[in-house]
Design an enzyme around this catalytic site. Structure first.
Site, short mmCIF file in Angstrom:
data_model
loop_
_atom_site.label_atom_id
_atom_site.label_comp_id
_atom_site.label_asym_id
_atom_site.label_seq_id
_atom_site.Cartn_x
_atom_site.Cartn_y
_atom_site.Cartn_z
N PHE A 23 0.83 -1.21 0.00
CA PHE A 23 0.00 0.00 0.00
C PHE A 23 0.86 1.26 0.00
CE2 PHE A 23 -0.71 3.05 3.43
CZ PHE A 23 -1.91 3.67 3.12
N LYS A 72 10.27 -6.31 11.26
CA LYS A 72 9.97 -5.31 12.29
C LYS A 72 10.76 -5.52 13.58
CE LYS A 72 5.38 -4.14 10.57
NZ LYS A 72 3.98 -3.84 10.90
N ASN A 93 8.60 -0.02 12.95
CA ASN A 93 8.04 0.02 11.60
C ASN A 93 8.37 1.33 10.87
OD1 ASN A 93 6.07 1.69 13.02
ND2 ASN A 93 4.79 1.45 11.20
N ASP A 109 2.70 1.74 14.25
CA ASP A 109 1.63 0.75 14.08
C ASP A 109 0.61 0.82 15.22
OD1 ASP A 109 2.31 -0.43 11.66
OD2 ASP A 109 3.56 -1.97 12.58
N GLY A 132 -1.36 -14.47 16.27
CA GLY A 132 0.01 -14.24 15.82
C GLY A 132 0.86 -13.63 16.91
N GLY A 134 4.14 -12.11 16.03
CA GLY A 134 5.23 -11.38 15.38
C GLY A 134 5.29 -9.91 15.78
N GLY A 135 6.07 -9.14 15.02
CA GLY A 135 6.26 -7.72 15.32
C GLY A 135 4.99 -6.91 15.33
N TYR A 214 -5.12 -5.64 4.30
CA TYR A 214 -5.96 -4.70 3.56
C TYR A 214 -6.11 -5.09 2.09
CZ TYR A 214 -1.35 -3.19 2.17
OH TYR A 214 -0.06 -3.20 1.69
N GLY A 235 -7.37 -3.51 7.54
CA GLY A 235 -6.23 -2.73 8.00
C GLY A 235 -5.94 -1.45 7.26
#
Length: 253
Positions: A23, A72, A93, A109, A132, A134-135, A214, A235
């Protein structure tokens, strides 16, 4: 250098892996055109962060970066310093190239998520499941804590960072956690038929289902939730908000 790029004074970009769908590049390209800025935003699609130093040496006009999956957390050792918030979250990020040539990491974020989630919150939304570890999930957890919403992490395998595995999820857990956020890449274009393995039958109209993805606009995760009457959010708004926050951090104009 061709005529289209000879006037460029500043480069910004996105650091990640397999990010052709991103994006950010289109968003900032439109912004630069509308505001008549001599800037360009490029994707730095790296198979490994070992190539990050080469990017820095080559791109002398680079002033800032956004960072996405899967870097990230892994990018942190490459930075000279990180903000207090990014340190608390444990993920970066946004990177600012300071005037002294140092790299400073930030996290926007959590801000984008919080601001995009807040208008949908109701009395029932007191507990959340974060899919999840993760970062991205770390930023989501930080935002939920800031909103006084308790949360539990869900992952495929049990670990010290996991509260539940997907196999643990049952009717009681789903019906007592009215916010569920997908922080995994499952369902991202082109793999649009994938989705997190949760018991969707237990979702209700009181549930708020958020997908950080997204593209596509309506993932299979959101489609399944909508069939049960749940409120769904993708998102895109979060991305717009975090992008504008990144822009303020870079503060280039």
């Amino acid at each position: 250098m061709d005529k289209k790029t000879e006037h460029i004074t500043t480069k910004l970009g996105l650091l990640g892996k397999n990010i052709s769908y991103s994006f950010s590049r289109a968003y900032f390209a439109e912004k630069f055109e509308l505001e008549n800025l001599p800037f360009v935003y490029e994707n730095y699609d790296l198979k490994s962060l070992k190539k990050f130093d080469k990017v820095l040496k080559k791109e002398t006009l680079l002033k800032g970066l956004n960072v996405t999956i899967p870097y990230k957390e892994d990018i942190i050792p490459y930075l000279d310093k990180i903000s207090k918030t990014a340190k608390k979250i444990g993920a970066v990020n946004t990177i600012k190239f300071t005037k002294s040539g140092k790299l400073k990491g930030y996290n926007t974020d959590w801000y984008g998520f919080k601001k995009s989630l807040k208008p949908y919150l109701k009395t029932a939304h007191k507990k959340a499941l974060i899919l999840g570890t993760g970062g991205a999930s770390k930023a989501i957890a930080f935002a939920l804590k800031d909103l006084n919403i308790s949360y539990s992490f869900v992952s495929r395998e049990s670990s010290k960072n996991t509260d539940y595995t997907y196999a643990d999820l049952n009717e009681t857990i789903i019906k007592t956690h009215h916010i569920i956020i997908n922080c995994t890449p499952l369902g991202t274009h082109p793999n649009i038929n994938s989705c997190p393995d949760i018991p969707y039958d237990y979702l209700t109209k009181d549930h708020l289902i958020y997908d950080l993805i997204y593209n596509p606009e309506q993932t299979k995760f959101l489609q399944c939730a909508e069939l049960k009457g749940a409120t769904t959010i993708n998102g895109l708004k979060m991305l717009e908000l975090q992008a504008e926050r990144s822009w303020k951090i870079w503060n280039l104009v």
